[in-house]
Design an enzyme around this catalytic site. Structure first.
Site: not given
Length: 402
Positions: A15, A95, A124, A176
């Protein structure tokens, strides 16, 4: 005002590799790629080179491993954090740190905007952007997955081939993945069918429990005010300690979880996780608390675990309610000090001993043998008072029935 410089949270994966090139082409801007080393094991020099080759004007790769474990993992594990009874929040807890440092770099570099690679379906995006809002609300946010025309990761693969961008995902294994010192997660591909068993070859942190050693391994973890400080008597930094527990747990197949969870945006999703060190740590911490924490304090803290976990999962690390909860949780850990002994065997982590100078366990009170410190007859009145409301309810209901 236009955007001349963007700081992108960059991993070098599918990504963000596409996003870097897309930002340059779409916004005609300079892109500073920021990659955080959280212990994911990537070749950081290769990530830096790839970012520059893909079009970044600068690549900043920073080692945040100690900060990650000390200031994010350990505070969460003081709360025995777990989401929906299964997920130890390995992605969610990372995160806010990445986004915090990304904001700091944006301010240092004079950037007008920040960007991330989170999709419009996931959690996210919320975690990154709530952190941006809490720390630097003036920065513009570019979320390519909510802007561009690509609809699938297959389309991204085609874009990557067209632009000569190497990516680690293949059509045969379109997972992923997100990895750091706490865990590795897998989503997408065949895992989108919740009935289908994960491919055994997928796992990287843990061995198949059936192939783990036939002899159990015993280890000891020392705690100081709720935080682990040593393994088998050897003092370690937070990151080194978690890495050591990962190695020990991984060798014995500890810490695999196949989870269908509730995303913040409202849908269910399936994730497969490996969290060997975190599983050991949580098991050991609860055992340490069992002999050092007051009963009512423990009940109160345990009642807050779902709320605390939800705050982290939903991206509210920097929200005042999470900070307030953390103060209460940290206060509960004042006497959580001592040593826990565990056995690792064939995917299981079992407590086999615990000791502490702060222990509330009194053998004289707990014994079934003869003792003089507890009068068992006192229990008669205690039970009578505890049952008073039940007795009254029965009498009232009986009279009402005639």
């Amino acid at each position: 005002m236009g955007i001349s410089k963007v700081v992108l949270a960059y991993s070098g994966g599918l990504d963000t590799s596409i996003i870097l090139k897309w930002l340059v082409e779409t916004y005609d801007c300079d892109v500073v790629a920021f990659a955080a080393d959280l212990g994911q094991g990537d070749d950081l020099q290769a990530i830096e080179k790839k970012a520059l080759d893909t079009g970044a004007v600068k690549a900043r790769v920073e080692d945040l491993r100690e900060e990650f474990v000390r200031d994010f993992v350990f505070p969460a594990f003081r709360a025995n954090v777990i989401y929906e009874g299964q997920y130890l929040l390995g992605t969610a807890i990372a995160r806010p740190l990445i986004a915090k440092r990304q904001v700091e770099i944006a301010l240092e570099e004079g950037a007008e905007a920040v960007s991330h690679g989170a999709t419009g379906k996931g959690n996210d995006q919320v975690r990154f952007e709530l952190t941006y809002t809490a720390l630097a609300p003036h920065l513009k946010v570019i979320a390519p997955w909510r802007e561009w025309h690509f609809k699938s990761r297959q389309a991204l693969l085609e874009f990557a081939r067209k632009h000569g961008i190497p990516v680690p995902v293949t059509p045969e294994k379109p997972y992923s993945c997100d990895a750091n010192l706490l865990h590795i997660s897998y989503e997408g591909g065949i895992l989108e069918d919740p009935w289908r068993e994960p491919d055994p070859s997928m796992f990287t942190m843990t061995v198949d429990p059936r192939e783990a050693p036939d002899e159990p391994e015993i280890l000891e973890v020392d705690f100081l005010r709720g935080d682990p400080v040593a393994v088998n008597g050897q003092s370690m930094t937070p990151a080194t300690l978690l890495q050591t527990l990962n190695r020990l747990g991984g060798r014995h197949g500890v810490g695999r979880a196949d989870v269908v969870e509730s995303r913040f945006v409202g849908m269910k999703s399936r994730g497969v996780y490996e969290t060997p060190g975190g599983t050991i740590l949580r098991t050991a911490h609860r055992a340490m608390e069992s002999i050092t924490m007051d009963r009512e304090v423990m009940f109160l803290r345990d009642s807050l675990i779902p709320q605390y976990a939800k705050l982290i999962y939903n991206g509210f690390w920097y929200a005042p309610e999470r900070v307030a909860l953390q103060r209460l949780i940290d206060a509960s850990q004042e006497f959580v000090t001592g040593t826990v002994r565990l056995k690792l065997y064939k995917g299981q982590c079992t407590v086999i001993g615990r000791k502490s100078d702060q222990s509330l366990y009194d053998p004289q009170l707990a014994t079934f043998e003869e003792e003089d410190v507890y009068r068992q007859s006192d229990a008669t009145g205690f039970i009578r008072l505890q049952g008073l409301r039940l007795r009254v309810q029965h009498l009232v209901r009986s009279r009402a029935r005639g």
